[in-house]
Design a protein around this motif. Sequence first.
Motif, PDB file in Angstrom:
ATOM      1  N   ALA A   1       0.835  -1.210   0.000  1.00  0.00           N
ATOM      2  CA  ALA A   1       0.000   0.000   0.000  1.00  0.00           C
ATOM      3  C   ALA A   1       0.869   1.259   0.000  1.00  0.00           C
ATOM      4  CB  ALA A   1      -0.932   0.007   1.219  1.00  0.00           C
ATOM      5  N   GLY A   2       1.986   1.215   0.716  1.00  0.00           N
ATOM      6  CA  GLY A   2       2.916   2.334   0.707  1.00  0.00           C
ATOM      7  C   GLY A   2       3.534   2.536  -0.667  1.00  0.00           C
ATOM      8  N   TRP A   3       3.899   1.426  -1.316  1.00  0.00           N
ATOM      9  CA  TRP A   3       4.464   1.531  -2.667  1.00  0.00           C
ATOM     10  C   TRP A   3       3.452   2.105  -3.653  1.00  0.00           C
ATOM     11  CZ3 TRP A   3       9.373   1.569  -3.707  1.00  0.00           C
ATOM     12  CH2 TRP A   3      10.282   0.861  -2.928  1.00  0.00           C
ATOM     13  N   ILE A   4       2.193   1.698  -3.524  1.00  0.00           N
ATOM     14  CA  ILE A   4       1.155   2.236  -4.420  1.00  0.00           C
ATOM     15  C   ILE A   4       1.023   3.747  -4.207  1.00  0.00           C
ATOM     16  CG2 ILE A   4      -1.319   2.243  -4.946  1.00  0.00           C
ATOM     17  CD1 ILE A   4      -1.267  -0.800  -4.113  1.00  0.00           C
ATOM     18  N   ALA A   5       0.905   4.160  -2.945  1.00  0.00           N
ATOM     19  CA  ALA A   5       0.789   5.594  -2.643  1.00  0.00           C
ATOM     20  C   ALA A   5       1.986   6.355  -3.180  1.00  0.00           C
ATOM     21  CB  ALA A   5       0.654   5.803  -1.132  1.00  0.00           C
ATOM     22  N   ASN A   6       3.171   5.799  -2.961  1.00  0.00           N
ATOM     23  CA  ASN A   6       4.375   6.496  -3.388  1.00  0.00           C
ATOM     24  C   ASN A   6       4.451   6.612  -4.909  1.00  0.00           C
ATOM     25  OD1 ASN A   6       6.711   7.805  -2.248  1.00  0.00           O
ATOM     26  ND2 ASN A   6       7.891   6.309  -3.401  1.00  0.00           N
ATOM     27  N   SER A   7       4.031   5.573  -5.608  1.00  0.00           N
ATOM     28  CA  SER A   7       4.027   5.640  -7.074  1.00  0.00           C
ATOM     29  C   SER A   7       3.070   6.719  -7.562  1.00  0.00           C
ATOM     30  CB  SER A   7       3.645   4.279  -7.661  1.00  0.00           C
ATOM     31  OG  SER A   7       4.677   3.353  -7.434  1.00  0.00           O
ATOM     32  N   ILE A   8       1.914   6.804  -6.949  1.00  0.00           N
ATOM     33  CA  ILE A   8       0.940   7.833  -7.337  1.00  0.00           C
ATOM     34  C   ILE A   8       1.513   9.228  -7.098  1.00  0.00           C
ATOM     35  CG2 ILE A   8      -1.296   8.868  -6.728  1.00  0.00           C
ATOM     36  CD1 ILE A   8      -2.260   5.935  -6.188  1.00  0.00           C
ATOM     37  N   VAL A   9       2.059   9.449  -5.903  1.00  0.00           N
ATOM     38  CA  VAL A   9       2.615  10.760  -5.565  1.00  0.00           C
ATOM     39  C   VAL A   9       3.761  11.126  -6.519  1.00  0.00           C
ATOM     40  CG1 VAL A   9       3.959  11.964  -3.791  1.00  0.00           C
ATOM     41  CG2 VAL A   9       1.874  10.751  -3.152  1.00  0.00           C
ATOM     42  N   CYS A  10       4.642  10.172  -6.777  1.00  0.00           N
ATOM     43  CA  CYS A  10       5.803  10.447  -7.638  1.00  0.00           C
ATOM     44  C   CYS A  10       5.393  10.697  -9.085  1.00  0.00           C
ATOM     45  CB  CYS A  10       6.798   9.296  -7.560  1.00  0.00           C
ATOM     46  SG  CYS A  10       7.694   9.236  -5.995  1.00  0.00           S
ATOM     47  N   LEU A  11       4.441   9.920  -9.598  1.00  0.00           N
ATOM     48  CA  LEU A  11       4.036  10.107 -10.989  1.00  0.00           C
ATOM     49  C   LEU A  11       3.245  11.400 -11.177  1.00  0.00           C
ATOM     50  CD1 LEU A  11       3.295   6.408 -11.969  1.00  0.00           C
ATOM     51  CD2 LEU A  11       5.261   7.827 -12.651  1.00  0.00           C
ATOM     52  N   MET A  12       2.484  11.811 -10.161  1.00  0.00           N
ATOM     53  CA  MET A  12       1.826  13.123 -10.247  1.00  0.00           C
ATOM     54  C   MET A  12       2.869  14.238 -10.281  1.00  0.00           C
ATOM     55  SD  MET A  12      -1.650  13.107  -7.892  1.00  0.00           S
ATOM     56  CE  MET A  12      -0.731  13.255  -6.373  1.00  0.00           C
ATOM     57  N   ALA A  13       3.874  14.148  -9.410  1.00  0.00           N
ATOM     58  CA  ALA A  13       4.921  15.170  -9.375  1.00  0.00           C
ATOM     59  C   ALA A  13       5.679  15.196 -10.696  1.00  0.00           C
ATOM     60  CB  ALA A  13       5.873  14.901  -8.208  1.00  0.00           C
ATOM     61  N   TRP A  14       5.965  14.022 -11.249  1.00  0.00           N
ATOM     62  CA  TRP A  14       6.644  13.929 -12.553  1.00  0.00           C
ATOM     63  C   TRP A  14       5.849  14.664 -13.624  1.00  0.00           C
ATOM     64  CZ3 TRP A  14       4.382  10.687 -16.440  1.00  0.00           C
ATOM     65  CH2 TRP A  14       5.100  10.654 -17.634  1.00  0.00           C
ATOM     66  N   ALA A  15       4.553  14.396 -13.702  1.00  0.00           N
ATOM     67  CA  ALA A  15       3.710  15.031 -14.723  1.00  0.00           C
ATOM     68  C   ALA A  15       3.696  16.552 -14.548  1.00  0.00           C
ATOM     69  CB  ALA A  15       2.286  14.476 -14.653  1.00  0.00           C
ATOM     70  N   TYR A  16       3.619  17.010 -13.304  1.00  0.00           N
ATOM     71  CA  TYR A  16       3.591  18.451 -13.035  1.00  0.00           C
ATOM     72  C   TYR A  16       4.938  19.100 -13.374  1.00  0.00           C
ATOM     73  CZ  TYR A  16       2.920  22.879 -10.628  1.00  0.00           C
ATOM     74  OH  TYR A  16       2.834  24.217 -10.333  1.00  0.00           O
ATOM     75  N   LEU A  17       6.029  18.490 -12.913  1.00  0.00           N
ATOM     76  CA  LEU A  17       7.353  19.061 -13.147  1.00  0.00           C
ATOM     77  C   LEU A  17       7.723  19.081 -14.630  1.00  0.00           C
ATOM     78  CD1 LEU A  17       9.261  17.456 -10.133  1.00  0.00           C
ATOM     79  CD2 LEU A  17       8.738  19.895 -10.434  1.00  0.00           C
ATOM     80  N   CYS A  18       7.227  18.093 -15.378  1.00  0.00           N
ATOM     81  CA  CYS A  18       7.495  18.046 -16.827  1.00  0.00           C
ATOM     82  C   CYS A  18       6.597  19.001 -17.612  1.00  0.00           C
ATOM     83  CB  CYS A  18       7.319  16.627 -17.355  1.00  0.00           C
ATOM     84  SG  CYS A  18       8.674  15.524 -16.929  1.00  0.00           S
TER      85      CYS A  18
ATOM     86  N   GLY B   1       8.340   6.016  -9.375  1.00  0.00           N
ATOM     87  CA  GLY B   1       6.943   5.644  -9.566  1.00  0.00           C
ATOM     88  C   GLY B   1       6.781   4.328 -10.317  1.00  0.00           C
ATOM     89  N   ILE B   2       7.527   4.149 -11.399  1.00  0.00           N
ATOM     90  CA  ILE B   2       7.398   2.935 -12.216  1.00  0.00           C
ATOM     91  C   ILE B   2       7.878   1.709 -11.441  1.00  0.00           C
ATOM     92  CG2 ILE B   2       8.253   1.762 -14.287  1.00  0.00           C
ATOM     93  CD1 ILE B   2       6.079   3.961 -14.759  1.00  0.00           C
ATOM     94  N   PHE B   3       9.054   1.804 -10.815  1.00  0.00           N
ATOM     95  CA  PHE B   3       9.564   0.648 -10.084  1.00  0.00           C
ATOM     96  C   PHE B   3       8.788   0.411  -8.787  1.00  0.00           C
ATOM     97  CE2 PHE B   3      12.897   1.127 -13.161  1.00  0.00           C
ATOM     98  CZ  PHE B   3      13.241  -0.196 -13.443  1.00  0.00           C
ATOM     99  N   GLY B   4       8.151   1.461  -8.256  1.00  0.00           N
ATOM    100  CA  GLY B   4       7.258   1.284  -7.116  1.00  0.00           C
ATOM    101  C   GLY B   4       6.027   0.470  -7.487  1.00  0.00           C
ATOM    102  N   ILE B   5       5.528   0.674  -8.706  1.00  0.00           N
ATOM    103  CA  ILE B   5       4.387  -0.136  -9.183  1.00  0.00           C
ATOM    104  C   ILE B   5       4.795  -1.607  -9.270  1.00  0.00           C
ATOM    105  CG2 ILE B   5       2.932  -0.605 -11.209  1.00  0.00           C
ATOM    106  CD1 ILE B   5       2.935   2.478 -11.679  1.00  0.00           C
ATOM    107  N   ILE B   6       6.005  -1.857  -9.768  1.00  0.00           N
ATOM    108  CA  ILE B   6       6.496  -3.237  -9.847  1.00  0.00           C
ATOM    109  C   ILE B   6       6.584  -3.842  -8.445  1.00  0.00           C
ATOM    110  CG2 ILE B   6       8.510  -4.669 -10.439  1.00  0.00           C
ATOM    111  CD1 ILE B   6       8.988  -2.611 -12.766  1.00  0.00           C
ATOM    112  N   MET B   7       7.111  -3.064  -7.483  1.00  0.00           N
ATOM    113  CA  MET B   7       7.197  -3.556  -6.105  1.00  0.00           C
ATOM    114  C   MET B   7       5.809  -3.840  -5.528  1.00  0.00           C
ATOM    115  SD  MET B   7      10.188  -4.107  -4.861  1.00  0.00           S
ATOM    116  CE  MET B   7       9.842  -4.139  -3.102  1.00  0.00           C
ATOM    117  N   ALA B   8       4.887  -2.909  -5.721  1.00  0.00           N
ATOM    118  CA  ALA B   8       3.534  -3.091  -5.175  1.00  0.00           C
ATOM    119  C   ALA B   8       2.879  -4.331  -5.759  1.00  0.00           C
ATOM    120  CB  ALA B   8       2.677  -1.860  -5.459  1.00  0.00           C
TER     121      ALA B   8
END
Length: 196
Positions: free
Chosen positions: A14-31, A169-176
């Motif tokens: 569940a932590g990995w899922i949350a972290n992937s979501i947070v990281c991928l949102m930040a990635w989209a915003y920063l890009c 985010g991507i490798f967090g999805i793999i972990m989750a």
Amino acid sequence: MADTDIKIADAGAAGWIANSIVCLMAWAYLCGFVDSKALLPMALVSFGCTISYLGAGISLIKLGNVVGGVTWLYFASFFGFANGLTYALNYFAPIYNWVIDPRILGYEWATLGVMLIFTTPVFLKYSPAAGTIALIGADIGVCALALVYLGYASKFMVLTSAWGLFITGIFGIIMAGGLILEGAGIKFPMGRVLLK
């Protein structure tokens, strides 16, 4: 009388899922894939991710995994809850003409970056490759973000942060996914431990 046969499961996925979501949102915003109108939804999702981070952290602490538990707990505080508040502040500040100095966040992110670097050897020794790669991406992304907030906001530094967080985010999805399937007795390739 307390039931001593209660079993505690590892909710780290569940932590990995949350972290992937947070990281991928930040990635989209920063890009620049989304603009400041995304900040309020990002805030709300970050608040939601806090719940997953907390569940993961508490379960791991109860299982005696201090590194994993403490990591998810401070992720709940800063990557989830404080991030949500910051996104909301950045959404409302221009609307209400609030003057803020975001450089102070550089000190927060620098502290988080140092803490992630401290835990990297633990991941190298005990985590599957996917978890280690995710953490190294976070090391890069978070440290670069600290520099962005501290005033070194070149396009290179912003994109370094963005793509480091994307890797996380991507490798967090793999972990989750791997941890959830493993909990059901299904093997999923997350990679070998990188440091023996």
